[in-house]
Design an enzyme around this catalytic site. Structure first.
Site, short mmCIF file in Angstrom:
data_model
loop_
_atom_site.label_atom_id
_atom_site.label_comp_id
_atom_site.label_asym_id
_atom_site.label_seq_id
_atom_site.Cartn_x
_atom_site.Cartn_y
_atom_site.Cartn_z
N ARG A 187 0.64 -1.25 0.13
CA ARG A 187 0.07 -0.21 -0.17
C ARG A 187 1.01 1.17 0.13
O ARG A 187 1.86 1.32 0.86
CB ARG A 187 -1.12 -0.04 1.11
CG ARG A 187 -1.85 0.91 1.29
CD ARG A 187 -2.83 1.19 2.28
NE ARG A 187 -3.88 2.18 2.35
CZ ARG A 187 -4.54 2.82 3.33
NH1 ARG A 187 -4.19 2.44 4.56
NH2 ARG A 187 -5.01 4.11 2.97
N HIS A 188 0.39 2.23 -0.75
CA HIS A 188 1.22 3.66 -0.74
C HIS A 188 1.35 3.86 0.72
O HIS A 188 0.71 3.78 1.48
CB HIS A 188 0.54 4.73 -1.67
CG HIS A 188 -0.78 5.18 -1.18
ND1 HIS A 188 -0.96 5.80 -0.32
CD2 HIS A 188 -1.99 4.59 -1.55
CE1 HIS A 188 -2.30 5.83 0.11
NE2 HIS A 188 -2.95 5.08 -0.92
N ASN A 211 -5.12 10.81 3.91
CA ASN A 211 -5.09 9.75 5.01
C ASN A 211 -4.72 10.05 6.47
O ASN A 211 -5.70 9.79 7.17
CB ASN A 211 -3.69 8.91 4.66
CG ASN A 211 -3.84 7.89 3.44
OD1 ASN A 211 -2.80 7.80 2.76
ND2 ASN A 211 -4.86 7.39 3.18
N GLN A 221 -10.05 9.22 -0.48
CA GLN A 221 -9.43 9.62 -1.54
C GLN A 221 -9.75 9.03 -3.08
O GLN A 221 -10.07 9.71 -3.86
CB GLN A 221 -7.83 9.03 -1.54
CG GLN A 221 -7.31 10.02 -0.38
CD GLN A 221 -5.82 9.49 -0.10
OE1 GLN A 221 -4.89 10.36 -0.27
NE2 GLN A 221 -5.39 8.50 0.35
N ARG A 234 0.56 9.01 -5.65
CA ARG A 234 1.03 8.54 -4.05
C ARG A 234 1.58 7.35 -4.25
O ARG A 234 2.41 6.86 -3.54
CB ARG A 234 -0.37 8.78 -3.15
CG ARG A 234 -1.46 7.86 -3.57
CD ARG A 234 -2.50 8.17 -2.72
NE ARG A 234 -3.89 7.59 -2.89
CZ ARG A 234 -4.90 7.98 -3.90
NH1 ARG A 234 -4.85 9.07 -4.18
NH2 ARG A 234 -6.17 7.28 -4.06
N GLU A 247 -6.79 3.16 -7.25
CA GLU A 247 -7.77 2.92 -5.95
C GLU A 247 -9.08 2.92 -6.69
O GLU A 247 -9.60 3.27 -7.75
CB GLU A 247 -7.55 3.90 -4.75
CG GLU A 247 -8.37 3.92 -3.82
CD GLU A 247 -8.48 2.56 -2.92
OE1 GLU A 247 -8.66 1.58 -3.46
OE2 GLU A 247 -8.01 2.85 -1.82
N HIS A 266 -3.08 0.41 -3.74
CA HIS A 266 -4.19 1.12 -2.79
C HIS A 266 -4.68 0.15 -1.92
O HIS A 266 -4.94 -1.18 -2.43
CB HIS A 266 -5.29 1.80 -3.62
CG HIS A 266 -4.28 2.86 -4.42
ND1 HIS A 266 -3.98 4.00 -4.19
CD2 HIS A 266 -3.88 2.72 -5.79
CE1 HIS A 266 -3.51 4.55 -5.08
NE2 HIS A 266 -3.31 3.68 -6.08
#
Length: 201
Positions: free
Chosen positions: A8-9, A15, A21, A62, A87, A153
């Site tokens: 995951r980023h 966040n 997002q 991201r 995402e 994501h």
């Protein structure tokens, strides 16, 4: 046989502020950049140097920057970008706080959120994206097995885990932390879950 390490980023300001997002292109913050460096250090300890290691990522900034930091730290080639690994699109909910989202729609299924992508559509897109990644890797490394670090994501990784575990994981109340790593094996066009590292909600 291809091992996919799904990362995951790192953290973004959204966040940090608990905002939705989705497909909105929100950049990493400094905490997220440090998380990417920390993820690279952790990955270095578990990667087999005798196996080809490649990078892939969602094209949202991201994820792309997280992947670029990891690639730089591990001295790997730049990541190949895949829009299929973006995402989940949350439609009109993007930009809202998590609390506002739950007040309006009740849970993450979000079946009534205008313009939102369903979990089923997300899963289909995610699996298609990973199939593309694996196809490209096989073309580059055949006949050798390979490991691919795939930076993407949270919601997408959750759907891949659900698919690979036959719907048994993640458990209710489990979250996937920013920059966390989860491993699946892609073999004979099937995904098998090897490991994942959830945290309590």
């Amino acid at each position: 046989m291809t091992t996919l390490i799904l990362v995951r980023h790192g953290e973004t300001d959204w966040n940090r502020d608990r905002r939705i997002q989705g497909s909105t292109d929100v950049p990493l913050n400094d905490t997220g950049r440090q998380q990417a460096r920390d993820a690279a250090a952790s990955l270095r300890e578990r990667l087999n140097p005798d196996v080809p290691i490649l990078m892939a990522a969602s094209d949202l900034s991201r994820a792309r920057e997280t992947a670029e930091i990891i690639a730089g730290e591990l001295e790997l080639e730049a990541p190949r970008l895949y829009p299929e690994l973006r995402e989940r699109g949350y439609g009109v909910a993007e930009g809202l706080s998590v609390d506002e989202y739950f007040q309006r729609w009740g849970d993450w299924h979000g079946t009534d959120v205008p313009e939102a992508e369903t979990r089923e559509a997300l899963r289909e897109r995610a699996l298609h994206g990973l199939t593309l990644v694996t196809r490209d890797v096989r073309r580059a490394t055949a006949p050798a097995a390979a490991t691919v670090i795939v930076v993407t994501h949270g919601a997408l990784i959750r759907e891949v885990i659900r698919h690979a575990s036959g719907g048994t994981l993640p458990l209710d109340g489990e979250k996937l932390a920013n920059a966390s790593a989860h491993t699946v094996l892609f073999e004979r066009e099937r995904l098998r879950l090897l490991s994942y590292t959830p945290i309590a909600a």
